[in-house]
Design a protein around this motif. Structure first.
Motif, mmCIF file in Angstrom:
data_model
loop_
_atom_site.group_PDB
_atom_site.id
_atom_site.type_symbol
_atom_site.label_atom_id
_atom_site.label_comp_id
_atom_site.label_asym_id
_atom_site.label_seq_id
_atom_site.Cartn_x
_atom_site.Cartn_y
_atom_site.Cartn_z
ATOM 1 N N MET A 1 0.854 -1.177 0.000
ATOM 2 C CA MET A 1 0.000 0.000 0.000
ATOM 3 C C MET A 1 0.892 1.229 0.000
ATOM 4 O O MET A 1 1.796 1.380 0.806
ATOM 5 C CB MET A 1 -0.861 -0.017 1.269
ATOM 6 C CG MET A 1 -1.854 1.113 1.342
ATOM 7 S SD MET A 1 -2.710 1.093 2.937
ATOM 8 C CE MET A 1 -3.473 -0.517 2.858
ATOM 9 N N ASN A 2 0.678 2.146 -0.952
ATOM 10 C CA ASN A 2 1.526 3.312 -1.042
ATOM 11 C C ASN A 2 0.979 4.450 -0.194
ATOM 12 O O ASN A 2 -0.061 4.378 0.409
ATOM 13 C CB ASN A 2 1.681 3.741 -2.514
ATOM 14 C CG ASN A 2 0.328 3.998 -3.158
ATOM 15 O OD1 ASN A 2 -0.593 4.486 -2.511
ATOM 16 N ND2 ASN A 2 0.225 3.672 -4.437
ATOM 17 N N ARG A 3 1.726 5.568 -0.171
ATOM 18 C CA ARG A 3 1.350 6.679 0.688
ATOM 19 C C ARG A 3 0.021 7.299 0.282
ATOM 20 O O ARG A 3 -0.754 7.731 1.112
ATOM 21 C CB ARG A 3 2.446 7.749 0.667
ATOM 22 C CG ARG A 3 3.693 7.304 1.423
ATOM 23 C CD ARG A 3 3.413 7.200 2.909
ATOM 24 N NE ARG A 3 4.571 6.697 3.620
ATOM 25 C CZ ARG A 3 4.557 6.331 4.883
ATOM 26 N NH1 ARG A 3 3.436 6.376 5.553
ATOM 27 N NH2 ARG A 3 5.641 5.900 5.481
ATOM 28 N N SER A 4 -0.226 7.372 -1.019
ATOM 29 C CA SER A 4 -1.498 7.947 -1.447
ATOM 30 C C SER A 4 -2.661 7.101 -0.957
ATOM 31 O O SER A 4 -3.709 7.604 -0.577
ATOM 32 C CB SER A 4 -1.542 8.059 -2.978
ATOM 33 O OG SER A 4 -1.455 6.771 -3.562
ATOM 34 N N ALA A 9 -7.183 5.847 2.950
ATOM 35 C CA ALA A 9 -7.814 4.864 3.842
ATOM 36 C C ALA A 9 -7.247 5.011 5.241
ATOM 37 O O ALA A 9 -6.302 4.346 5.607
ATOM 38 C CB ALA A 9 -7.567 3.430 3.320
ATOM 39 N N ARG A 10 -7.778 5.936 6.005
ATOM 40 C CA ARG A 10 -7.319 6.152 7.362
ATOM 41 C C ARG A 10 -7.603 4.920 8.214
ATOM 42 O O ARG A 10 -8.590 4.221 8.020
ATOM 43 C CB ARG A 10 -8.025 7.363 7.981
ATOM 44 C CG ARG A 10 -7.718 8.656 7.247
ATOM 45 C CD ARG A 10 -6.251 9.038 7.395
ATOM 46 N NE ARG A 10 -6.007 10.362 6.837
ATOM 47 C CZ ARG A 10 -4.797 10.862 6.657
ATOM 48 N NH1 ARG A 10 -3.733 10.150 6.964
ATOM 49 N NH2 ARG A 10 -4.637 12.065 6.167
ATOM 50 N N VAL A 370 -8.672 -5.036 4.074
ATOM 51 C CA VAL A 370 -8.048 -5.711 5.212
ATOM 52 C C VAL A 370 -8.166 -4.861 6.467
ATOM 53 O O VAL A 370 -7.897 -3.657 6.445
ATOM 54 C CB VAL A 370 -6.558 -6.018 4.933
ATOM 55 C CG1 VAL A 370 -5.871 -6.591 6.172
ATOM 56 C CG2 VAL A 370 -6.423 -6.978 3.754
ATOM 57 N N VAL A 371 -8.571 -5.511 7.563
ATOM 58 C CA VAL A 371 -8.499 -4.937 8.905
ATOM 59 C C VAL A 371 -7.458 -5.742 9.678
ATOM 60 O O VAL A 371 -7.445 -6.977 9.613
ATOM 61 C CB VAL A 371 -9.861 -4.998 9.623
ATOM 62 C CG1 VAL A 371 -9.730 -4.554 11.074
ATOM 63 C CG2 VAL A 371 -10.880 -4.127 8.899
ATOM 64 N N PHE A 372 -6.575 -5.050 10.389
ATOM 65 C CA PHE A 372 -5.495 -5.715 11.130
ATOM 66 C C PHE A 372 -5.547 -5.284 12.585
ATOM 67 O O PHE A 372 -5.595 -4.090 12.881
ATOM 68 C CB PHE A 372 -4.139 -5.364 10.520
ATOM 69 C CG PHE A 372 -2.945 -5.851 11.313
ATOM 70 C CD1 PHE A 372 -2.860 -7.170 11.727
ATOM 71 C CD2 PHE A 372 -1.904 -4.984 11.638
ATOM 72 C CE1 PHE A 372 -1.773 -7.624 12.453
ATOM 73 C CE2 PHE A 372 -0.809 -5.423 12.355
ATOM 74 C CZ PHE A 372 -0.733 -6.754 12.768
ATOM 75 N N VAL A 410 0.460 -3.378 8.888
ATOM 76 C CA VAL A 410 -0.043 -2.028 9.157
ATOM 77 C C VAL A 410 -0.090 -1.224 7.861
ATOM 78 O O VAL A 410 -1.054 -0.507 7.580
ATOM 79 C CB VAL A 410 0.843 -1.324 10.207
ATOM 80 C CG1 VAL A 410 0.562 0.179 10.240
ATOM 81 C CG2 VAL A 410 0.606 -1.921 11.583
ATOM 82 N N GLU A 411 0.947 -1.352 7.037
ATOM 83 C CA GLU A 411 1.004 -0.617 5.776
ATOM 84 C C GLU A 411 -0.091 -1.066 4.814
ATOM 85 O O GLU A 411 -0.683 -0.256 4.102
ATOM 86 C CB GLU A 411 2.381 -0.813 5.133
ATOM 87 C CG GLU A 411 2.588 -0.078 3.825
ATOM 88 C CD GLU A 411 2.751 1.430 4.002
ATOM 89 O OE1 GLU A 411 2.708 2.150 2.994
ATOM 90 O OE2 GLU A 411 2.889 1.882 5.149
ATOM 91 N N ARG A 412 -0.376 -2.353 4.802
ATOM 92 C CA ARG A 412 -1.369 -2.885 3.858
ATOM 93 C C ARG A 412 -2.800 -2.700 4.330
ATOM 94 O O ARG A 412 -3.723 -2.677 3.515
ATOM 95 C CB ARG A 412 -1.121 -4.381 3.648
ATOM 96 C CG ARG A 412 0.087 -4.687 2.778
ATOM 97 C CD ARG A 412 0.167 -6.178 2.530
ATOM 98 N NE ARG A 412 1.236 -6.493 1.596
ATOM 99 C CZ ARG A 412 1.132 -7.403 0.641
ATOM 100 N NH1 ARG A 412 0.003 -8.051 0.474
ATOM 101 N NH2 ARG A 412 2.147 -7.657 -0.155
ATOM 102 N N ALA A 413 -3.000 -2.614 5.635
ATOM 103 C CA ALA A 413 -4.353 -2.622 6.172
ATOM 104 C C ALA A 413 -5.107 -1.351 5.809
ATOM 105 O O ALA A 413 -4.551 -0.253 5.810
ATOM 106 C CB ALA A 413 -4.313 -2.791 7.688
#
Length: 707
Positions: A1-4, A9-10, A370-372, A410-413
């Motif tokens: 998941m990139n920064r944008s 997606a907060r 995804v929820v983590f 965390v980055e992907r969620a």
């Protein structure tokens, strides 16, 4: 998941601004070097020295500096870290900062061990996107044709090719790979053939050697196809929740614990909430389990289904074994998600391990959000365990890998939630995951309440109660009567036989503190069979403790794992005021992130004691509704047992009553389901239909489905 994507997606709606990461928030002191280095990496507000570790150099300091700070001359040359350590550290640092290695570097790294393969696996989709499929395919082609790679690396290359629909080998070469003697190579080749249109080169299901191969070939279209999910039509979102360790319906055996109990009741409760149409609880099934039961999809309750992910193993997977099955698990999960009648909208993963990383990758391929659930584990113990030259190097490298996997999740969620801590929220996560400060607009991640289902008695309740109490009363009768002429007490502890649960330390503390002369000890947990090596080792350590005090043996009751209904029946029976023997519950774990077993004991009316470490102090207030004890050493645990037994009957009743009221009003599975359903609905509302913007088409179903 990139920064944008992060900005879009907060994790959760912004809350109050927390104290700066690295400051004292309950997550660690400002001078804690590991937290300081992580905070500096994400440019979070920081106090303390980011270079850290004054005094004697050691491997932990070198690995952390190399992974987060790189070539900074202030860190000095590596003395303890190996060249392989430094290569892996550079790779992780690159991935954490949004970069990717070249395709050729990825291929070389695949023979660098399982931790390096995990980083390549995580980055591969972005590698292909950045460098293009032609270059990625060429790198894989060279790697596969050199003949120098290990079977693990060859299988990984084939799976990377399948994930990106690349064709690095000719049909002749793929045919040879499809009949290779090595199972991992052979199975990966079959998966690649399916992705590359080489269906005719995949063997027929009649050539399968066991249940795993039969199931794999059936899903690849080389065996009989069967029906999809048959369930009541409902409108709403489809949720999947993962429970990859142990068996869902056998808590206390092997790796099966409280999570299985939680997800069983939670799945049932979620399926009854308004926004949720259907719930799939995702579990694993090893080869012997597939031989005994080939069904992959079975309804558990109305709207709640269990989906089994096959793993090519002769035993249930342990946490350290997921890495060898990561690529295959991602493929299986994506394929099975595609075979369902309706796409999965949201996947919830809960552990920072390679299994969760595999499922997160499968979700990305399927267009599932995804929820983590993030926890500061193993983060909070790293400095304590490894801030010394003589630390366990293998365990250190494994724990740093888990930290990396947690960062990638965390980055992907699309949403990160926590487990409530001492302040009632997940504030402490920000000290361990400083990247959440940017993700979350400065707010604290939500901490949905965990909970337990209503009590339901087991079958043949009266007979089973009498049988269990008879065994316990025999141990009580073997215990000396107290000086006041009363009846000896009972100490109950329930949990899987595992080092983190510390049953051996509990037995030593019970004996060393003299509590074995005042109370019988009842341990519930472990398989009735002797197959699990971890359970065997724990039983051996318990026997060693008893060998030093033969008189304690008759006062110790070792019961195999009971069903959750039987455990809760037993707790209620022991808490009954009509019984002459006072009963107390003790959790001797190193730490508990939440402690569902404690909640069940509290709900039953037992005075309970739990560990200071972890999330238990969120709901258990020392001296008010239970006791908090130091479980780090035998001496301090023994002191806690003495204190627990010293609580008079009136005070114990008062605290137990408060505990029961708290659990019944706050920590129910229904309340947890309602809160999580709101999260899932919010996440699903922003869900793209697929990773490329179009809705994922459901593939023909080939899994076995039972009503």
């Amino acid at each position: 998941m990139n920064r944008s994507h992060n900005a879009r997606a907060r994790a959760v709606p912004a809350g109050h601004r927390p104290p700066p990461a690295g400051s004292h928030t309950g997550a660690g002191e400002p001078s804690e070097p590991f937290l300081a280095v992580r905070a500096a990496h994400w440019r979070a507000p920081l106090t303390g020295d980011a270079r850290g570790w004054p005094g004697t150099p050691h491997l932990f300091a070198e690995l952390v500096r190399a992974e987060y700070r790189g070539g900074d001359s202030a860190t000095g040359p590596a003395v303890f870290a190996t060249p392989g350590d430094l290569v892996l550290a550079r790779l992780r640092r690159l991935v954490r900062t949004g970069g990717v290695p070249t395709p050729a570097e990825c291929v070389r790294l695949l023979d660098g061990g399982d931790h390096a393969r995990a980083a390549v696996f995580d980055a591969w989709r972005d590698v292909v996107r950045q460098f293009g499929p032609t270059r990625a395919e060429a790198a894989l082609s060279v790697g596969l044709r050199t003949g120098a790679a290990s079977e693990e690396a060859v299988a990984a290359m084939l799976d990377l090719a399948a994930a990106a629909s690349l064709r690095p080998l000719t049909r002749t070469e793929l045919r040879a790979a499809a009949s290779a003697p090595g199972r991992r190579t052979r199975h990966a080749a079959w998966r690649l053939l399916s992705a590359a249109g080489g269906q005719s080169l995949i063997p027929d299901v009649r050539s399968a050697g066991d249940a795993y191969e039969r199931t794999l070939l059936a899903l690849l279209g080389r065996g009989p196809s069967v029906d999809r999910v048959r369930d009541e039509p409902r409108h709403g979102i489809v949720v999947a929740q993962s429970m990859l360790l142990g068996r869902l319906d056998r808590p206390g055996e092997g790796m099966s614990g409280g999570l299985g109990v939680l997800l069983s009741s939670l799945g049932d409760a979620l399926a009854g909430t308004e926004p949720v149409a259907r719930v799939f609880t995702v579990v694993t099934a090893c080869t012997p389990e597939l031989e005994a039961d080939p069904v992959l999809l079975r309804r558990r309750a109305r709207g709640h289904w269990v989906l089994r992910i096959p793993v090519d193993s002769e035993n249930q997977l342990r946490p350290d074994e997921f890495g060898r099955h990561r690529e295959a698990m991602a493929w299986w999960t994506a394929a099975l998600f595609a075979s369902l009648a309706t796409p999965v909208d949201v996947l919830h993963v809960r552990y920072a391990d390679d299994g969760s990383l595999a499922l997160a990758e499968a979700a990305r391929r399927a267009g599932t959000r995804v929820v983590f659930t993030a926890t500061p584990d193993p983060h909070r113990q790293l400095t304590e365990r490894y801030d010394a030259p003589a630390a366990d190097e293998t365990a250190l490298r494994d724990d740093l890998h888990r930290v990396f996997v947690a960062d990638r999740l965390v980055e992907r969620a699309d949403r990160v939630v926590g487990i409530a801590g001492r302040g009632g929220g997940a504030t402490e996560l920000l000290g361990y995951f400083p990247q959440l400060l940017d993700r979350n607009g400065g707010g604290v991640p939500s901490a949905p309440p965990e909970g337990i289902p209503p009590y339901l008695p087991p079958p043949q309740e009266a007979a089973r109660r009498a049988e269990l109490l008879r065994t316990i009363d025999e141990a009580v009768a073997a215990t000396p009567k107290p000086a006041d002429g009363g009846t000896p007490a009972v100490l109950l502890s329930v949990g899987r036989l595992h080092p983190v649960k510390q049953q051996d330390l509990l037995v030593r503390s019970w004996i060393g503190s003299g509590c074995h002369r005042r109370a019988a000890l009842v341990l519930v947990g472990g398989s009735p069979h002797a197959g699990d090596p971890v359970e065997r080792a724990m039983r051996a350590r318990v026997e060693d403790a008893l060998r030093a005090c033969p008189e304690a043996r008759r006062r110790l009751v070792l019961l195999p794992a009971l069903s959750n209904a039987e455990v809760r029946m037993l707790e209620r029976s022991l808490a009954d005021p009509a019984r002459r023997s006072p009963a107390r519950y003790v959790c001797a774990s190193v730490k508990e992130e939440f402690g569902l077993g404690l909640l069940e004991a509290m709900e039953a009316g037992l005075l309970a004691a739990g560990p200071l470490r972890g999330g238990v102090p969120h709901y258990l207030v020392d001296g008010h509704n239970g006791l908090l004890i130091d479980t780090s050493r035998a001496e301090t645990l023994g002191d806690g047992l003495v204190r627990l037994l010293a609580v008079d009957a009136e005070s114990a009743s008062t605290m137990a009553t408060r505990a029961r009221a708290l659990v019944r009003t706050t920590f129910s599975s229904a309340a947890m389901a309602g809160t999580l359903a709101e999260h899932y609905a919010a996440v699903a509302a922003a869900r793209p239909y697929a990773v490329d913007g179009s809705r994922v088409a459901a593939a023909p179903a080939v899994t076995v489905c039972a009503p």
